[in-house]
Structure formats: C-alpha cells, structure tokens
Design an enzyme around this catalytic site. Sequence first.
Site, PDB file in Angstrom:
ATOM      1  N   GLU A   1      52.874  36.267  44.121  1.00 26.79           N
ATOM      2  CA  GLU A   1      51.497  36.328  44.598  1.00 26.79           C
ATOM      3  C   GLU A   1      51.190  35.142  45.501  1.00 26.79           C
ATOM      4  OE1 GLU A   1      48.439  35.753  41.618  1.00 26.79           O
ATOM      5  OE2 GLU A   1      47.059  37.068  42.681  1.00 26.79           O
TER       6      GLU A   1
ATOM      7  N   GLU B   1      48.017  38.570  31.499  1.00 31.04           N
ATOM      8  CA  GLU B   1      48.405  38.990  32.852  1.00 31.04           C
ATOM      9  C   GLU B   1      49.503  38.040  33.308  1.00 31.04           C
ATOM     10  OE1 GLU B   1      45.211  39.453  35.765  1.00 31.04           O
ATOM     11  OE2 GLU B   1      46.472  38.547  37.315  1.00 31.04           O
TER      12      GLU B   1
END
Length: 380
Positions: free
Chosen positions: A148, A143
């Site tokens: 973020e 991932e």
Amino acid sequence: MILSSLGVAGLGLGLANLALGAAVAAPTYQLVDNYDASNFFSSFDFFTARDPTNGFVQYIDQKTATARGLASRPHGAVYLGVDAVNKTTSGRASVRLTSKKAYTRGLFIADIEHMPAGIGPGGSCGLWPAFWSFGPGWPNSGEIDILEGVHGELHNTVTLHTGAGCVVPCTGDAVESTQLLRADCFGHMGCTQKTRVPGSYGAGFNAVGGGVYALEWTDQAIRVWFFPRGSEKANELSSSSASASFGDDIPNAHTNTTTSSSSSSSSFCNSYDDDDDIDNLTRQSRFQNTAPNPSTFGRPIAAFLASPTCSFADHFKEHNLVFDTTFCGDWAGAVWADADGGMCLRAAAGKSCQEYVGQNPRAFMEAYWLIRSIKVYQLM
Ligand SMILES: *[C@@H]1O[C@H](CO)[C@@H](O)[C@H](O)[C@H]1NC(C)=O
Ligand SMILES: *[C@@H]1O[C@H](CO)[C@@H](O)[C@H](O)[C@H]1NC(C)=O
Ligand SMILES: *[C@@H]1O[C@H](CO)[C@@H](O)[C@H](O)[C@H]1NC(C)=O
C-alpha cells in the site's frame, strides 16, 4: 500483571503441544487456494458500495467493469484497471475486489506484475492502491495492509489495524532499513512499518516487472517479504505458480542459519524471547512438503510480533483478501499538499486532489494491477 502471567502460562502450554505435535505428525503448509486468471473473477466479488476510505472513486460492478475493459484477463494474468479516458466530477471509475473466501492465518504468495502507478514526476499523483486483507466488524477482526502507498511513493508501507489493545512496538526480524512509524494498531491510524526496500512499491516495482509478495500470518507473527522479479526467490516462487503440482520446481531449502540466528538474537523484541522458540519449532517442523518455506526467505521487509501487548489470535481473524485502486480520500487526499515534495500540487496547478484526478484521466493509464496468481497455504 495478571494478564501477562496468564500469557506466559498459555505460551508454555502452547510449546508443549507443539513439541508433542511435532513428534506425532507435524502440521505442514498445504496449498488450499490458487487464484489466477482461470478462477479469479469467479472467486472474488466486486465491491460497489461507497468507498469507506472516502476516496474520489466509483467502484463499478463486474458487468460494467468487463464492458469498459476495467477487468480482464490479458495473456493469462488478471487485469484490474481504472477509467483512464473520461473526465469526472463524481469519482473516477475503478474496481475493488474481495475474495469470497476468508482465512485465519496462512502463507499468502502473491505474484504481481504491475501495480497502479504512473511514470515520472507527478505521474502517480492522487493514487492510493492497496493489496490487503480484513475481517468482519472492522477493526475488531484486524486488517493487514500488505502492499500500500499513495502518490509517487517508492517504498511499500505495511500497516495493521485492530481493535483497542494491540501495540506492536518493534520491527522484529525485519530488515534494518524498515522503520516503525506507529506502534499502536488501534483504529484508523494502525501500526505502521515503513520499508525502504528499492522497487517495493510504485514505478520502481513496475520497472522490473513487479515481483512476489509473501505474507506469513501466524499467532506469533505477521511478516511480509518482497522478492523483485528476476531475483532467485521470485523465480522459485513464481515458477511454482506456473505449475499445478509443485514437484521439483522448488529447490530444497537452503536455510541460512547465519541469518536466522543473528536476526533472532539481535532484532527480535527483547521482551518476548520465547517467540523465537515457537518460530524455530514451527518452522523446522512445518515444511516437509514442497510448499514454499518462509525460513528460506531471509529477513522480511516488515515484521510484527505478537506479544503480551497484542494477542494476534484475538485481534486477527477471518480475513478476506482485497485488491483496490482508489484516489485521494482519507490518506492520499489528506497529504495532497505535500505529496511528492509538492510535485502533485504543481502538476495540478494548485488544484485539489479531486479536481486533478477528475480532470486528468490520461494520467491514470498506468493505474492498473496485473496479477499472475495468489496462492494461499495453510497448516494442515
Ligand atoms: C467513458 O465513459 C463512457 C460513457 O459513460 C463509457 O461508455 C466508457 O466505457 C467510459 N470509458 C471507460 C474506459 O470507462
Ligand atoms: C547467509 O547470510 C549471511 C549473513 O547475511 C551472508 O553473509 C551469507 O552470504 C549468506 N549465505 C548464503 C548461502 O546465502
Ligand atoms: C533457532 O534455530 C537456529 C538455527 O537452527 C539456532 O541457531 C537458534 O539458536 C535457534 N533459536 C532458538 C531460540 O532455539
């Protein structure tokens, strides 16, 4: 021991192949997909299952999202919003979209005008938005969290998650302000680089109209760049996004050799010098067309380098791209009490993240993505 000598042998072979390839026909980045308002909603699926990160959220389907105005295409951009009207005790309505297509390696250029974040102190409390990618059998295909953060964070956090056996202990050629928080990429925690670049996340990002995020994923390195709106590079990259053919829009590469040589000698991990050679070779040979050229991007805000302690070819594959906005949950909820220096707890009058998010819909009027385009280039 055995593994590392194998690694070196493999590397030598790789270099030989590259050199040969360069002499014959160098692979170059080519545009393979260009997502924008015209095709985004037909190229991404709405994820409607329970949030795997345990967020206080209800991901709704395309029909519902469209009817409620949570997914739309205002003036040529892609809008992904949340319900900022209704109170809820079961999770705030939001959307999470996953690209139908998956990619292994590539150059990803995302031109983003606005990300989910509020204005002023406490304005982003409870939020956890992300632009990221992941492959099948999480976390075994990896991932990459490109953009973020949680709550009123002002700086982007870049994180990789993998199966066991991937440790990335340095920040490569990333800008010096970037800090390594964790080196082991395994599982839920992941390996994390915290950036300190102004405007890279949240309200500061939105204040200038966002900008361009670039991810270059190769077997040697995973690097993320951020170019704020109005910067020279953002102008170059977003003007290219406006035209279907790149033509003369991209100025010729002005490679700053001062920067590249100083970064390769001083900031790369000492343990894996050969990496520089690969990068140089590939960088010089791969950009003979008008695709954006990462060697002109300057230093990334985050850089993870493959090494004998992590084979990126083994740990990262077949990633779908994802945009989502969730609330509370495994990250934002876990740090609620300390969020924004206690500001969130004060804004919530001591209540939990879920209660605050559920009972204050108007706090989330700015909790939307506005995406101009995402371009995907791969080596051909
Ligand atoms: C608020 O809830 C009502 C009733 O379920 C729904 O019709 C409306 O679309 C919701 N508003 C938003 C912005 O989601
Ligand atoms: C190249 O990088 C150096 C060192 O960061 C900087 O001083 C110089 O101004 C840069 N040159 C150009 C043309 O960007
Ligand atoms: C990579 O290229 C730069 C600029 O051309 C050069 O200065 C540097 O020495 C090269 N590094 C290696 C390891 O070849």
